[in-house]
Scaffold this motif. Structure first.
Motif, PDB file in Angstrom:
ATOM      1  N   GLY A 192      36.381  34.640  36.041  1.00  0.00           N
ATOM      2  CA  GLY A 192      34.943  34.565  35.781  1.00  0.00           C
ATOM      3  C   GLY A 192      34.218  35.845  36.176  1.00  0.00           C
ATOM      4  O   GLY A 192      34.629  36.555  37.094  1.00  0.00           O
ATOM      5  N   TRP A 194      32.093  38.525  37.845  1.00  0.00           N
ATOM      6  CA  TRP A 194      31.651  38.822  39.215  1.00  0.00           C
ATOM      7  C   TRP A 194      32.486  38.132  40.301  1.00  0.00           C
ATOM      8  O   TRP A 194      32.125  38.182  41.462  1.00  0.00           O
ATOM      9  CB  TRP A 194      30.156  38.497  39.423  1.00  0.00           C
ATOM     10  N   GLN A 195      33.612  37.511  39.912  1.00  0.00           N
ATOM     11  CA  GLN A 195      34.478  36.868  40.908  1.00  0.00           C
ATOM     12  C   GLN A 195      35.547  37.854  41.385  1.00  0.00           C
ATOM     13  O   GLN A 195      36.016  38.690  40.610  1.00  0.00           O
ATOM     14  CB  GLN A 195      35.172  35.637  40.303  1.00  0.00           C
ATOM     15  N   TYR A 197      38.892  39.497  41.929  1.00  0.00           N
ATOM     16  CA  TYR A 197      40.177  39.367  41.238  1.00  0.00           C
ATOM     17  C   TYR A 197      40.868  40.723  41.213  1.00  0.00           C
ATOM     18  O   TYR A 197      40.276  41.723  40.794  1.00  0.00           O
ATOM     19  CB  TYR A 197      39.942  38.860  39.810  1.00  0.00           C
ATOM     20  N   ALA A 211      33.095  43.020  43.430  1.00  0.00           N
ATOM     21  CA  ALA A 211      33.518  41.993  44.393  1.00  0.00           C
ATOM     22  C   ALA A 211      35.012  42.055  44.694  1.00  0.00           C
ATOM     23  O   ALA A 211      35.486  41.465  45.659  1.00  0.00           O
ATOM     24  CB  ALA A 211      33.156  40.613  43.863  1.00  0.00           C
ATOM     25  N   SER A 212      35.757  42.785  43.857  1.00  0.00           N
ATOM     26  CA  SER A 212      37.215  42.874  44.007  1.00  0.00           C
ATOM     27  C   SER A 212      37.653  44.076  44.847  1.00  0.00           C
ATOM     28  O   SER A 212      38.855  44.267  45.075  1.00  0.00           O
ATOM     29  CB  SER A 212      37.859  42.971  42.621  1.00  0.00           C
TER      30      SER A 212
END
Length: 228
Positions: A192, A194-195, A197, A211-212
């Motif tokens: 998804g 902005w998650q 990963y 964010a990763s």
């Protein structure tokens, strides 16, 4: 003591929008502290040397994280950042790995920079990890090993088409990262928008978005620690 080279963009213009771009603070600060706090020595380089441009949106309070807040107060790191080495002056042999923070800047300069491409190839063929996050997998666009694109047949991620659409820059960027990786034969995956990963395929480590950043740094650190 392990030593890692960080490579940042020198490009500051966001296409023909009249707006500014550069590197994204979180994607620099989070991996920097994750590695430096564990005793890793870090040098910073950029194509032009000196102060690399910071994407102004990454300084916005809405983009703030614990790492960017730490960076804002870290005058020592800010001073170091203002004096990056010229990319042409650094040598793969002096480092254990290379890491490229993202931001939109790399799409314009590092993606087509032959010095950068040769450096990544040199790290990779000397069995050293190469790590990228968000837009920086774009710098792999022209990187070949033994005549084939480095990403061919490799599992990778990077800033997705849906994320680019969400920030309204689909028609501004010189190419879409997700499409470019697939065009070079990579097996691209994402989760998804902005998650956090990150994907690891041998020496190649890639992260999807800001964010990763820490995830990529953790995977890089694990690889560094596993090498004696």
């Amino acid at each position: 003591m392990k030593k890692v080279l960080f490579v940042l963009t020198s490009h500051s213009e966001l296409g023909n929008t009249g707006e500014k771009t550069g590197f994204w603070i979180e994607e620099f600060a989070a991996p920097y502290y994750e590695l430096a706090d564990k005793g890793v020595i870090i040098d910073i380089a950029s194509p032009l040397g000196g102060q690399p441009p910071i994407d102004p949106k990454s300084s916005d309070p809405s983009s703030a994280t614990e790492d960017t807040k730490r960076f804002d107060k870290d005058t020592e790191l800010q001073a170091k950042l203002s004096k990056t080495h010229k990319l042409a002056d650094v040598k793969q042999a002096d480092y254990d790995a290379v890491f490229y923070p993202g931001g939109h800047g790399p799409l314009w300069d590092l993606a087509t920079d032959s010095t950068s491409s040769a450096l990544i190839e040199s790290f990779y063929t000397n069995n050293k990890p190469v790590a990228f996050v968000c837009h920086s997998p774009a710098v792999l666009k022209n990187v070949k090993v033994n005549g084939e694109f480095l990403v061919k047949g490799k599992k990778v991620t990077g800033f997705s088409n849906t994320e680019e659409e969400a920030v309204g820059l689909t028609n501004v960027v010189p190419f879409l990262l997700e499409d470019a990786l697939q065009a070079n034969g990579a097996t691209y995956s994402k989760i998804g928008d902005w998650q956090p990963y990150a994907v690891e395929d041998g020496l190649l480590i890639t992260g999807q978005n800001p964010a990763s950043s820490k995830l990529v740094a953790e995977k890089l650190l694990n690889q560094l620690n596993s090498k004696k």
